[in-house]
Design a protein around this motif. Structure first.
Motif: not given
Length: 327
Positions: A151-152, A164-165, A197, A200, A203, A221
């Motif tokens: 992720t970020n 979170m998706k 990603v 958006g 995520e 990410a």
């Protein structure tokens, strides 16, 4: 003189036919690409088997899904084809359900724990059940790495993941696991993940260190949280009827070489984990440790979502892991 030559030629032909009758060619099918570590290890194994049996056991490796894979792969074995299937334990779970639970979420903390689990009486009993269903498990010690969150932002606790998706494969156990962990799992094709990603749509995703590096997903990410929510493993499966075509000496050679290959695969996997982590850090990736105990508690419910699994299978596996850990 002509009759003697004809008789000699005929005798030679019979000898050649007898030798050919002793040879067996077996197709090995796997989804992994030829360049991947696991495929390379299996090619070395089959080369060694061919060498040690003087070519009498000729296992031809077909990587990259050239032959049927997944469920269709194991069906070839069950149907008695001259075939070796390389698939994860969940596909054996179609025949012996509790095998699928051994590939469930948040079980193993290390590669050694998984290998020790494969040596338990629990797995020996399930292995015997699989053989009765037409699946001989030559070896189940092949691994291809833990899966983590990409992720970020750091995902240290379930609260960090809430809503979170996250991209997941279109597999029920992945969807159920990420849902239990607090995420909103999104089953989209992997080919759409990078752009997903970036734009958006999702995520983040879950995957291995090698996946993060080889796909350059770190460009969109750049945080990997070490959740270890799944461990990627495969078994080597053959029909008992095909296995019985081999002599006891050939069977011993096959088992020895697959065992040696598994050890080599594990050693090289550990090295690659370290090498690719260093390469990712050079690209600016941050590695974060997760509260795995908290995620483990949440994902315990996943084991109740598969009615074919024994009702207490998570507790049974957990008890074996406690013994392995010396607790």
């Amino acid at each position: 003189m002509i009759k003697q030559l004809t008789a000699a030629a005929f005798g030679a032909l019979l000898t050649a036919q007898a030798v050919a009758a002793d040879e067996i060619q077996i197709n090995m099918s796997l989804i992994f690409q030829e360049s991947e570590l696991l495929t390379q290890e299996l090619i070395k194994v089959t080369d060694k088997i061919r060498e040690r049996t003087n070519g009498d056991v000729d296992i031809q490796v077909f990587p990259g899904g050239q032959l049927p894979t997944y469920k269709d792969n194991l069906e070839q074995v069950v149907n008695g084809a001259d075939w070796i299937a390389v698939e994860d334990l969940t596909y054996v779970g179609d025949y012996v359900p509790d095998f699928g639970a051994l590939a469930g979420p948040m079980l193993y903390d290390s590669y050694d724990e998984y290998l020790a689990m494969m040596d338990t009486d629990l797995v020996a009993d399930l292995t015997a059940q699989a053989e009765e269903k037409g699946i001989k498990i030559i070896n189940a010690d092949y691994m291809f790495g833990f899966r983590h969150m990409i992720t970020n932002k750091p995902i240290e606790t379930p609260a960090d993941l809430e809503g979170m998706k996250i991209r997941v494969p279109g597999s029920q156990i992945f969807i159920s696991t990420l849902d239990a962990m607090g995420a909103s799992p999104q089953a989209i094709p992997f080919t759409e993940t990078y752009s997903g990603v970036q734009q958006g749509v999702v995520e983040g995703l879950e995957g291995s260190i090698l996946t993060m590096y080889s796909t350059k997903i770190y460009e969109v990410a750049n945080v990997m949280t070490m959740t270890k929510h799944f461990l990627g493993t495969v078994g080597i499966y053959i029909s008992p009827s095909v296995w019985d075509k081999l002599t006891p000496e050939q069977q011993a050679i096959v088992e020895e070489e697959f065992a040696a290959g598994a050890e080599s695969n594990t050693a090289n996997l550990i090295k690659l984990d370290e090498e690719y982590r260093a390469l990712l850090e050079e690209q600016g990736v941050t590695f974060v440790e997760a509260d795995t105990a908290a995620f483990s508690e949440l994902t315990a419910s996943v084991y109740n979502e598969f009615p074919a699994w024994s009702e207490d299978i998570r507790a049974v596996i957990g008890a074996e892991l406690e013994k392995i850990r010396g607790n």
